[in-house]
Design an enzyme around this catalytic site. Structure first.
Site, PDB file in Angstrom:
ATOM      1  N   ARG A  52       0.842  -1.200   0.000  1.00  0.00           N
ATOM      2  CA  ARG A  52       0.000   0.000   0.000  1.00  0.00           C
ATOM      3  C   ARG A  52       0.875   1.247   0.000  1.00  0.00           C
ATOM      4  O   ARG A  52       1.439   1.634   1.014  1.00  0.00           O
ATOM      5  CB  ARG A  52      -0.936  -0.030   1.213  1.00  0.00           C
ATOM      6  CG  ARG A  52      -1.945  -1.176   1.140  1.00  0.00           C
ATOM      7  CD  ARG A  52      -2.897  -1.177   2.325  1.00  0.00           C
ATOM      8  NE  ARG A  52      -2.261  -1.675   3.522  1.00  0.00           N
ATOM      9  CZ  ARG A  52      -2.912  -1.893   4.673  1.00  0.00           C
ATOM     10  NH1 ARG A  52      -4.214  -1.638   4.751  1.00  0.00           N
ATOM     11  NH2 ARG A  52      -2.267  -2.343   5.730  1.00  0.00           N
ATOM     12  N   TYR A 168      -3.573 -22.750   6.625  1.00  0.00           N
ATOM     13  CA  TYR A 168      -2.865 -21.700   7.354  1.00  0.00           C
ATOM     14  C   TYR A 168      -1.871 -22.314   8.341  1.00  0.00           C
ATOM     15  O   TYR A 168      -0.707 -21.892   8.416  1.00  0.00           O
ATOM     16  CB  TYR A 168      -3.842 -20.788   8.096  1.00  0.00           C
ATOM     17  CG  TYR A 168      -3.152 -19.772   8.966  1.00  0.00           C
ATOM     18  CD1 TYR A 168      -2.485 -18.692   8.392  1.00  0.00           C
ATOM     19  CD2 TYR A 168      -3.136 -19.902  10.349  1.00  0.00           C
ATOM     20  CE1 TYR A 168      -1.819 -17.761   9.179  1.00  0.00           C
ATOM     21  CE2 TYR A 168      -2.476 -18.975  11.143  1.00  0.00           C
ATOM     22  CZ  TYR A 168      -1.822 -17.918  10.555  1.00  0.00           C
ATOM     23  OH  TYR A 168      -1.157 -17.007  11.345  1.00  0.00           O
ATOM     24  N   GLU A 204      -5.406  -6.466  11.873  1.00  0.00           N
ATOM     25  CA  GLU A 204      -6.312  -6.649  10.744  1.00  0.00           C
ATOM     26  C   GLU A 204      -6.419  -8.116  10.326  1.00  0.00           C
ATOM     27  O   GLU A 204      -7.167  -8.447   9.415  1.00  0.00           O
ATOM     28  CB  GLU A 204      -5.812  -5.833   9.541  1.00  0.00           C
ATOM     29  CG  GLU A 204      -5.817  -4.333   9.755  1.00  0.00           C
ATOM     30  CD  GLU A 204      -5.226  -3.595   8.564  1.00  0.00           C
ATOM     31  OE1 GLU A 204      -4.728  -4.263   7.637  1.00  0.00           O
ATOM     32  OE2 GLU A 204      -5.277  -2.360   8.556  1.00  0.00           O
ATOM     33  N   PHE A 205      -5.671  -8.989  10.986  1.00  0.00           N
ATOM     34  CA  PHE A 205      -5.568 -10.393  10.616  1.00  0.00           C
ATOM     35  C   PHE A 205      -6.934 -11.049  10.406  1.00  0.00           C
ATOM     36  O   PHE A 205      -7.214 -11.642   9.360  1.00  0.00           O
ATOM     37  CB  PHE A 205      -4.789 -11.138  11.714  1.00  0.00           C
ATOM     38  CG  PHE A 205      -4.680 -12.623  11.539  1.00  0.00           C
ATOM     39  CD1 PHE A 205      -3.619 -13.174  10.839  1.00  0.00           C
ATOM     40  CD2 PHE A 205      -5.619 -13.482  12.092  1.00  0.00           C
ATOM     41  CE1 PHE A 205      -3.502 -14.548  10.684  1.00  0.00           C
ATOM     42  CE2 PHE A 205      -5.520 -14.849  11.947  1.00  0.00           C
ATOM     43  CZ  PHE A 205      -4.461 -15.383  11.244  1.00  0.00           C
TER      44      PHE A 205
END
Length: 268
Positions: A52, A168, A204-205
């Site tokens: 970003r 994951y 923010e995970f």
């Protein structure tokens, strides 16, 4: 007679860490951003990486008044982008003392039979291959200088697989194995390797895992005090600033309400 305050001023420089050049992936939020803030306060030279551009610009503006800062916009999942970004570093930023492999992600929470190929690719490419890509291009310089420190961000999910998060967990187990292998290959060159396994950290995970569903993400941290990104950054700071003869190989960090990866005691 010397006053206590004078003693503190006199001895303080001996305890300040030497300035290092620190390369942080995923620096625009969460643990990566907290690491940037901590190491900036310590007066280090920073290379902040992320996807970003606006967030990178904010960080550069924030820290450039007191620190040497360079930003790199690239996706760790793209080997060509990684190589081009690292090759573009100005001469004064090329000697990396510390690499913090923080960039990573979790996508979805479904059983394997219902999993998304796109989600699996995102996790394996970001959490495993991205870590390898960045490390591949920075390790040779560390070996030449016979010094350096690599910090890999794993997870307690590497310690105990849980249902609906198999891929994951597998990606983070791979980080553990890679960290161990790096240590075997690099210790003789004076390079330290630290593997950090955080428990539940409020970032923010979960919002990313649940595709932007903020209400569902909030339930992950309900009823207890989760770890904060600063908690993990503080631990990384200790590992990085430990004396030369001290190497922290693996560090697991839980919030006090979490007893193992699958069990959190909530006051609901």
């Amino acid at each position: 007679m010397v006053a206590k305050s004078d003693l503190a001023i006199f001895y303080l420089p001996n305890h300040l860490p030497k300035m290092k050049t620190i390369f942080i992936t995923g620096a625009t939020s969460g643990i990566g951003k907290a690491c940037a803030e901590l190491f900036a306060k310590q007066g280090n030279r920073l290379i902040l990486c992320g996807r970003r551009e606006d967030k990178l610009a904010e960080l550069k503006e924030r820290f450039s008044g007191t620190n040497e800062v360079h930003t790199l916009k690239f996706d760790v999942r793209n080997a060509d982008e990684v190589e081009n970004a690292i090759n573009s570093l100005p001469e004064g930023f090329k000697s990396i003392d510390v690499l913090i492999n923080n960039a990573g992600n979790a996508h979805g929470l479904e059983p394997v039979c219902d999993g998304s190929f796109a989600d699996w690719d995102a996790m394996m490419d970001g959490n495993v291959k991205g870590l390898l890509y960045v490390s591949k291009f920075l390790i040779p310089g560390m070996k030449d200088r016979k010094s350096g420190h690599i910090v890999n961000i794993s997870s307690v999910a590497a310690r105990q697989t849980y249902a609906n998060g198999v891929v994951y967990c597998a990606s983070k187990r791979a980080v553990d194995v890679i960290s161990e292998g790096m240590r075997l290959e690099l210790t003789e060159f004076g390079i330290k390797v630290t593997n950090i396994q955080p428990g539940a950290v409020e970032t923010e995970f979960s919002e990313i895992r649940f595709k932007g569903d903020k209400e569902r993400a909030a339930t992950v941290y309900a009823g207890y005090e989760a770890l904060k990104p600063d908690d993990i950054a503080d631990a990384i700071g200790y590992c990085v600033n430990a004396p030369k003869h001290v190497s922290i190989s693996d560090l697991t960090i839980y919030p006090s309400a979490q007893s193992e990866p699958r069990t959190i005691h909530r006051n609901l």
